[in-house]
Design a protein around this motif. Structure first.
Motif, PDB file in Angstrom:
ATOM      1  N   PRO A  50      57.545  -1.835  -9.243  1.00 17.23           N
ATOM      2  CA  PRO A  50      56.422  -0.982  -8.866  1.00 17.23           C
ATOM      3  C   PRO A  50      56.463  -0.449  -7.442  1.00 17.23           C
ATOM      4  CG  PRO A  50      55.787  -3.265  -8.713  1.00 17.23           C
ATOM      5  CD  PRO A  50      57.192  -3.249  -9.245  1.00 17.23           C
ATOM      6  N   GLY A  51      57.395  -0.920  -6.615  1.00 18.12           N
ATOM      7  CA  GLY A  51      57.392  -0.531  -5.215  1.00 18.12           C
ATOM      8  C   GLY A  51      57.986   0.843  -4.966  1.00 18.12           C
ATOM      9  N   ALA A  52      57.849   1.301  -3.713  1.00 16.50           N
ATOM     10  CA  ALA A  52      58.473   2.548  -3.307  1.00 16.50           C
ATOM     11  C   ALA A  52      59.982   2.369  -3.387  1.00 16.50           C
ATOM     12  CB  ALA A  52      58.052   2.892  -1.881  1.00 16.50           C
ATOM     13  N   PHE A  53      60.695   3.423  -3.778  1.00 17.24           N
ATOM     14  CA  PHE A  53      62.128   3.312  -3.982  1.00 17.24           C
ATOM     15  C   PHE A  53      62.853   4.431  -3.255  1.00 17.24           C
ATOM     16  CE2 PHE A  53      62.899   6.867  -6.887  1.00 17.24           C
ATOM     17  CZ  PHE A  53      61.612   7.162  -7.297  1.00 17.24           C
ATOM     18  N   ASN A  54      64.184   4.283  -3.139  1.00 15.33           N
ATOM     19  CA  ASN A  54      64.985   5.332  -2.529  1.00 15.33           C
ATOM     20  C   ASN A  54      66.243   5.577  -3.363  1.00 15.33           C
ATOM     21  OD1 ASN A  54      66.704   3.186  -1.966  1.00 15.33           O
ATOM     22  ND2 ASN A  54      66.261   3.132   0.224  1.00 15.33           N
ATOM     23  N   ASP A  55      67.118   6.449  -2.869  1.00 19.16           N
ATOM     24  CA  ASP A  55      68.318   6.809  -3.626  1.00 19.16           C
ATOM     25  C   ASP A  55      69.249   5.616  -3.839  1.00 19.16           C
ATOM     26  OD1 ASP A  55      67.459   9.404  -3.840  1.00 19.16           O
ATOM     27  OD2 ASP A  55      68.682  10.172  -2.190  1.00 19.16           O
ATOM     28  N   ALA A  56      69.264   4.697  -2.876  1.00 24.57           N
ATOM     29  CA  ALA A  56      70.126   3.516  -3.017  1.00 24.57           C
ATOM     30  C   ALA A  56      69.692   2.672  -4.213  1.00 24.57           C
ATOM     31  CB  ALA A  56      70.088   2.683  -1.739  1.00 24.57           C
ATOM     32  N   ASP A  57      68.370   2.548  -4.423  1.00 25.59           N
ATOM     33  CA  ASP A  57      67.855   1.794  -5.576  1.00 25.59           C
ATOM     34  C   ASP A  57      68.289   2.449  -6.886  1.00 25.59           C
ATOM     35  OD1 ASP A  57      66.348  -0.038  -3.958  1.00 25.59           O
ATOM     36  OD2 ASP A  57      64.818   1.508  -3.715  1.00 25.59           O
ATOM     37  N   VAL A  58      68.167   3.762  -6.932  1.00 27.89           N
ATOM     38  CA  VAL A  58      68.528   4.516  -8.138  1.00 27.89           C
ATOM     39  C   VAL A  58      70.019   4.367  -8.431  1.00 27.89           C
ATOM     40  CG1 VAL A  58      68.674   6.816  -9.187  1.00 27.89           C
ATOM     41  CG2 VAL A  58      66.650   6.172  -7.851  1.00 27.89           C
ATOM     42  N   THR A  59      70.841   4.542  -7.403  1.00 25.39           N
ATOM     43  CA  THR A  59      72.294   4.420  -7.578  1.00 25.39           C
ATOM     44  C   THR A  59      72.674   3.018  -8.021  1.00 25.39           C
ATOM     45  OG1 THR A  59      72.706   6.125  -5.905  1.00 25.39           O
ATOM     46  CG2 THR A  59      74.522   4.629  -6.418  1.00 25.39           C
ATOM     47  N   GLU A  73      75.338  -6.311  -2.778  1.00 24.53           N
ATOM     48  CA  GLU A  73      75.192  -6.449  -1.324  1.00 24.53           C
ATOM     49  C   GLU A  73      74.774  -5.113  -0.703  1.00 24.53           C
ATOM     50  OE1 GLU A  73      74.985  -9.022   0.324  1.00 24.53           O
ATOM     51  OE2 GLU A  73      76.473 -10.558  -0.160  1.00 24.53           O
ATOM     52  N   ALA A  74      75.317  -4.022  -1.213  1.00 18.60           N
ATOM     53  CA  ALA A  74      74.944  -2.695  -0.715  1.00 18.60           C
ATOM     54  C   ALA A  74      73.470  -2.410  -0.997  1.00 18.60           C
ATOM     55  CB  ALA A  74      75.827  -1.628  -1.357  1.00 18.60           C
ATOM     56  N   GLU A  75      73.000  -2.849  -2.178  1.00 17.72           N
ATOM     57  CA  GLU A  75      71.587  -2.658  -2.518  1.00 17.72           C
ATOM     58  C   GLU A  75      70.691  -3.496  -1.610  1.00 17.72           C
ATOM     59  OE1 GLU A  75      67.802  -2.077  -4.289  1.00 17.72           O
ATOM     60  OE2 GLU A  75      69.593  -0.847  -4.038  1.00 17.72           O
TER      61      GLU A  75
END
Length: 212
Positions: free
Chosen positions: A61-70, A176-178
């Motif tokens: 439910p939190g705010a997300f960014n492109d790294a989360d999507v990838t 680790e990148a995430e």
């Protein structure tokens, strides 16, 4: 009295009606304004990715960014290949510990795939962004998978162990990148679990490989 009282009464009644109508119009104007403001607030809130995900009851439910999507888009096919590899152990693997580990991989990574699919849906992002697995850390080639499927017994155990170590190490690298670049706390929590669980399995696989 009869001549002057009637017109006066009518004037008073008319004045009262006008005043009442004015109050009614004022009240309606206030309601419309409040209603308009409320609807505007709802629209703004629903447009927010974090609130939209919460409303959908998603696991992230939190705010997300492109790294989360990838992370989700890449980890889904990565996990799917791990499930395919683990499935090959049934009827091919000889080592008892290796068989149990393969079952554990299936039990852990299957639900994780469903979680990540739910995140992408709540974020309004596709499950795949055109990634076919090539160049992804730890992914096996088609030849690797064919060779694994053709092996049996100790030969399978050794090949499976070697390939799964590389596969897990790739998953840990992506996780680790995430953890470093992601924003959504639930996605980062899963990344943490991937690092912890698969690092432990790599250590276990290395011990198995040493005695094969």
């Amino acid at each position: 009295m009869r001549t002057f009282g009637h017109p006066a009464t009518r004037k008073l009644a008319l004045a009262g009606a006008v005043a009442a109508a004015g109050l009614l119009l004022a009240a309606c104007g206030t309601d419309d304004s409040a209603s308009s403001g409320a609807h505007h607030g709802e629209t703004t809130t629903s447009a927010s990715p974090s609130r939209s995900a919460t409303t959908a009851g998603s696991a992230a439910p939190g705010a997300f960014n492109d790294a989360d999507v990838t992370f989700a888009q890449l980890m889904i096919p990565h996990h799917q290949q791990a499930l395919e590899m683990a499935g090959l152990a049934d009827g091919r693997a000889e080592d008892t510990e290796l068989k149990k580990l393969a079952v554990g991989i299936e039990k852990a990574q299957g639900p994780e795939i469903e979680k990540m699919k739910a995140w992408l849906k709540s974020w309004g992002r596709p499950e795949s962004a055109g990634h076919n697995g090539h160049g992804m850390a730890g992914m096996m080639s088609e030849q690797d998978m064919k060779a694994l499927a053709a092996a049996k017994g100790k030969a399978f155990d050794r090949k499976f162990t070697e390939l799964m170590i590389a596969h897990h190490e790739g998953a840990v690298e992506m996780a680790e990148a995430e953890r470093k670049n992601g924003r959504d706390e639930t996605a980062k929590k899963l990344a943490h679990d991937v690092v912890r669980t698969q690092s432990a399995e790599v250590a276990q696989l290395r011990k198995i490989l040493d005695r094969l």
